[in-house]
Design a protein around this motif. Structure first.
Motif, PDB file in Angstrom:
ATOM      1  N   VAL A 122       3.845  10.464  -6.871  1.00 38.53           N
ATOM      2  CA  VAL A 122       4.886  10.957  -7.633  1.00 38.53           C
ATOM      3  C   VAL A 122       4.460  11.042  -9.125  1.00 38.53           C
ATOM      4  CG1 VAL A 122       7.267  10.599  -8.542  1.00 38.53           C
ATOM      5  CG2 VAL A 122       6.641  10.269  -6.052  1.00 38.53           C
ATOM      6  N   PHE A 123       3.794  10.124  -9.467  1.00 39.69           N
ATOM      7  CA  PHE A 123       3.147  10.154 -10.961  1.00 39.69           C
ATOM      8  C   PHE A 123       2.040  11.350 -10.945  1.00 39.69           C
ATOM      9  CE2 PHE A 123       4.239   5.471 -11.210  1.00 39.69           C
ATOM     10  CZ  PHE A 123       5.114   5.804 -12.038  1.00 39.69           C
ATOM     11  N   SER A 124       1.234  11.515  -9.961  1.00 33.85           N
ATOM     12  CA  SER A 124       0.350  12.708  -9.730  1.00 33.85           C
ATOM     13  C   SER A 124       1.112  13.956 -10.152  1.00 33.85           C
ATOM     14  CB  SER A 124      -0.503  12.562  -8.516  1.00 33.85           C
ATOM     15  OG  SER A 124      -1.466  11.423  -8.788  1.00 33.85           O
ATOM     16  N   LEU A 125       2.249  14.090  -9.318  1.00 33.81           N
ATOM     17  CA  LEU A 125       3.153  15.328  -9.565  1.00 33.81           C
ATOM     18  C   LEU A 125       3.363  15.567 -10.941  1.00 33.81           C
ATOM     19  CD1 LEU A 125       5.448  15.153  -6.108  1.00 33.81           C
ATOM     20  CD2 LEU A 125       3.379  16.886  -6.461  1.00 33.81           C
ATOM     21  N   LEU A 155       0.713  -1.142  -0.244  1.00 37.19           N
ATOM     22  CA  LEU A 155       0.049  -0.150  -0.043  1.00 37.19           C
ATOM     23  C   LEU A 155       0.713   1.222   0.126  1.00 37.19           C
ATOM     24  CD1 LEU A 155      -2.793   1.693   0.309  1.00 37.19           C
ATOM     25  CD2 LEU A 155      -2.662   1.039   2.545  1.00 37.19           C
ATOM     26  N   VAL A 156       1.980   1.223   0.950  1.00 42.04           N
ATOM     27  CA  VAL A 156       2.821   2.389   0.770  1.00 42.04           C
ATOM     28  C   VAL A 156       3.301   2.650  -0.334  1.00 42.04           C
ATOM     29  CG1 VAL A 156       4.797   3.152   1.974  1.00 42.04           C
ATOM     30  CG2 VAL A 156       3.078   2.160   3.420  1.00 42.04           C
ATOM     31  N   VAL A 157       3.965   1.585  -1.132  1.00 43.51           N
ATOM     32  CA  VAL A 157       4.651   1.665  -2.309  1.00 43.51           C
ATOM     33  C   VAL A 157       3.704   2.122  -3.530  1.00 43.51           C
ATOM     34  CG1 VAL A 157       5.708   0.402  -4.106  1.00 43.51           C
ATOM     35  CG2 VAL A 157       6.368  -0.187  -1.930  1.00 43.51           C
ATOM     36  N   ALA A 158       2.622   1.586  -3.508  1.00 44.25           N
ATOM     37  CA  ALA A 158       1.587   2.197  -4.784  1.00 44.25           C
ATOM     38  C   ALA A 158       1.379   3.510  -4.225  1.00 44.25           C
ATOM     39  CB  ALA A 158       0.453   0.926  -4.411  1.00 44.25           C
ATOM     40  N   SER A 159       0.988   4.032  -2.948  1.00 37.03           N
ATOM     41  CA  SER A 159       0.532   5.179  -2.692  1.00 37.03           C
ATOM     42  C   SER A 159       1.444   6.324  -3.104  1.00 37.03           C
ATOM     43  CB  SER A 159       0.065   5.200  -1.280  1.00 37.03           C
ATOM     44  OG  SER A 159      -0.863   4.425  -1.022  1.00 37.03           O
ATOM     45  N   PHE A 160       2.871   5.880  -2.530  1.00 39.00           N
ATOM     46  CA  PHE A 160       3.767   7.001  -2.851  1.00 39.00           C
ATOM     47  C   PHE A 160       4.183   7.089  -4.325  1.00 39.00           C
ATOM     48  CE2 PHE A 160       5.235   6.877   1.769  1.00 39.00           C
ATOM     49  CZ  PHE A 160       5.002   8.185   2.143  1.00 39.00           C
ATOM     50  N   SER A 161       4.090   5.940  -5.144  1.00 38.44           N
ATOM     51  CA  SER A 161       4.292   5.916  -6.302  1.00 38.44           C
ATOM     52  C   SER A 161       3.255   6.610  -7.278  1.00 38.44           C
ATOM     53  CB  SER A 161       4.264   4.428  -7.009  1.00 38.44           C
ATOM     54  OG  SER A 161       5.300   3.702  -6.430  1.00 38.44           O
ATOM     55  N   ALA A 221      10.476  27.051  -9.038  1.00 35.58           N
ATOM     56  CA  ALA A 221      11.768  26.669  -8.615  1.00 35.58           C
ATOM     57  C   ALA A 221      11.561  26.038  -7.284  1.00 35.58           C
ATOM     58  CB  ALA A 221      12.737  27.798  -8.674  1.00 35.58           C
ATOM     59  N   ILE A 222      10.789  26.642  -6.337  1.00 31.80           N
ATOM     60  CA  ILE A 222      10.638  26.274  -4.918  1.00 31.80           C
ATOM     61  C   ILE A 222       9.807  24.726  -5.088  1.00 31.80           C
ATOM     62  CG2 ILE A 222       9.435  26.645  -2.908  1.00 31.80           C
ATOM     63  CD1 ILE A 222       9.789  29.571  -3.364  1.00 31.80           C
ATOM     64  N   ILE A 223       8.870  24.735  -6.031  1.00 28.53           N
ATOM     65  CA  ILE A 223       8.158  23.432  -6.077  1.00 28.53           C
ATOM     66  C   ILE A 223       8.947  22.368  -6.509  1.00 28.53           C
ATOM     67  CG2 ILE A 223       6.504  22.015  -7.499  1.00 28.53           C
ATOM     68  CD1 ILE A 223       5.037  24.893  -7.698  1.00 28.53           C
ATOM     69  N   LEU A 224       9.949  22.616  -7.507  1.00 24.33           N
ATOM     70  CA  LEU A 224      10.803  21.691  -7.811  1.00 24.33           C
ATOM     71  C   LEU A 224      11.905  21.223  -6.821  1.00 24.33           C
ATOM     72  CD1 LEU A 224      10.925  19.902 -10.357  1.00 24.33           C
ATOM     73  CD2 LEU A 224      12.704  21.143 -11.275  1.00 24.33           C
ATOM     74  N   GLY A 225      12.366  22.222  -6.306  1.00 24.51           N
ATOM     75  CA  GLY A 225      13.463  22.107  -5.337  1.00 24.51           C
ATOM     76  C   GLY A 225      12.986  21.365  -4.023  1.00 24.51           C
ATOM     77  N   THR A 226      11.737  21.561  -3.825  1.00 27.74           N
ATOM     78  CA  THR A 226      11.298  20.970  -2.742  1.00 27.74           C
ATOM     79  C   THR A 226      10.929  19.271  -2.847  1.00 27.74           C
ATOM     80  OG1 THR A 226       9.898  22.816  -1.758  1.00 27.74           O
ATOM     81  CG2 THR A 226       9.180  20.827  -0.868  1.00 27.74           C
ATOM     82  N   PHE A 227      10.411  19.131  -4.052  1.00 28.38           N
ATOM     83  CA  PHE A 227      10.292  17.855  -4.250  1.00 28.38           C
ATOM     84  C   PHE A 227      11.569  16.965  -4.480  1.00 28.38           C
ATOM     85  CE2 PHE A 227      10.135  14.728  -8.142  1.00 28.38           C
ATOM     86  CZ  PHE A 227       9.020  13.872  -7.540  1.00 28.38           C
TER      87      PHE A 227
END
Length: 334
Positions: A127-130, A118-124, A254-260
């Motif tokens: 990231v895909f949603s981003l 569940l954790v792997v699927a959710s975090f994936s 830049a802040i969005i990408l840097g935070t990610f």
């Protein structure tokens, strides 16, 4: 925590002071054979931190999902993608909490596999949603005149189906046998994921990050070009408010990408170079910041949005402040 690889130096062997490489988390030397300073903790403090992060993530993103779900006005492609991100982070938070509960109460390999999946699927999916949000922002600027068409909606639904389908497949891998429960030497820094499995996840993240970086560079070019054209038409100077807000919009990207990158890059790089023999402390130290990305996502993508702000005010107090209702959209909202 049983989803991290055991630390072979965590507990000294009785009488020798040497590490016991056959030990595993959850199996400790007899308490009466250790001095009080070396007695094992009943609950790993790092697990409490992860569980607390999961609780905050779940509550924060549940609010975003609820607002978008209940408000019929928030059905544009942009809000669907923000909702997808919030749902993914919500499930990730629940996964962290459930794994904490299962690790200390159930002690079951099956429960461990399900919660890690569940954790792997959710975090994936997060990231895909981003990435999907980045693609949507790029298309909304590049095809500004035709963006609000039925074709855009169809493309958005296609992205949602693909990202959740792929995320589900990645989450099912540990459950369907791609795990190291039967062969400890194949474990990665996150048990029960294999070294090959987490390597695929890490390389995929690096590729997605590279694609997002390229898209954000293109977005910045489009924003600056539009600002320059408007400045020429209205004879604006560099110090005008329009120029300032445009520069603020580029800084926001830049802040969005840097935070990610700051949240996920340490864990990604560490996962590629380390294996199950590395101390669990290093895994916790890189994994915890990665979870913080799901705490920050609602602030960046949801709570800053004017329409979602209005919906939140209506839910909380039944009114919308004048300052929120009359705030004009600026390039910094890109």
């Amino acid at each position: 925590m049983i989803w991290l690889a055991p630390d072979p130096t965590a507990w000294p062997s009785v009488g020798t002071g040497q590490s016991d490489n056959s030990s595993s988390l959850g199996t400790f030397p007899p308490e009466d054979s250790l001095p009080p300073s070396q007695l094992p903790l009943l609950v790993n403090p790092w697990d409490i931190v992860l569980c607390s992060s999961g609780t905050l993530i779940a509550c924060e993103n549940a609010l975003v999902v609820l607002v978008i779900w209940q408000n019929p006005a928030l059905r544009a492609p942009m809000f669907l993608l923000i909702g997808s991100l919030a749902l993914a982070d919500l499930l990730a938070g629940l996964g962290l909490v459930l794994h904490f509960i299962c690790a200390y109460l159930l002690h079951s390999d099956s429960a461990q596999l399900l919660t890690v999946g569940l954790v792997v699927a959710s975090f994936s999916a997060s990231v895909f949603s981003l990435l999907a949000i980045t693609i949507d922002r790029y298309l909304s600027l590049y095809y500004a005149l035709t963006y609000n068409s039925e074709r855009t909606a169809a493309f958005t639904y296609t992205m949602l189906i693909m990202l959740w389908g792929l995320s589900l497949c990645l989450g099912l891998l540990p459950v369907t046998g791609v795990n190291c429960l039967s062969e400890e030497v194949t474990c990665s820094v996150v048990r029960p994921l294999t070294k090959n499995n987490i390597a695929v996840l890490s390389v995929s993240f690096l590729l997605l990050f590279g694609l997002m970086l390229q898209l954000y560079v293109q977005i910045c070019k489009i924003v600056m070009r539009h600002a320059h054209q408007i400045a020429l038409q209205h004879h604006f100077l560099a110090a005008t408010p329009h120029y300032v807000t445009t520069r603020k919009g580029v800084s926001t990207l830049a802040i969005i990408l840097g935070t990610f990158a700051a949240c996920w890059m340490p864990f990604t790089v560490y996962s590629l170079i380390a294996d199950y023999t590395y101390p669990p402390l290093y895994t916790y130290a890189t994994l915890v910041p990665a979870t913080y990305n799901s705490v920050i996502n609602p602030v960046i993508y949801a709570f800053r949005n004017q329409e979602i702000q209005k919906a939140l005010w209506l839910v909380c107090c039944g009114c919308v402040p004048t300052s929120v209702a009359q705030r004009a959209r600026t390039p910094s909202d890109v």
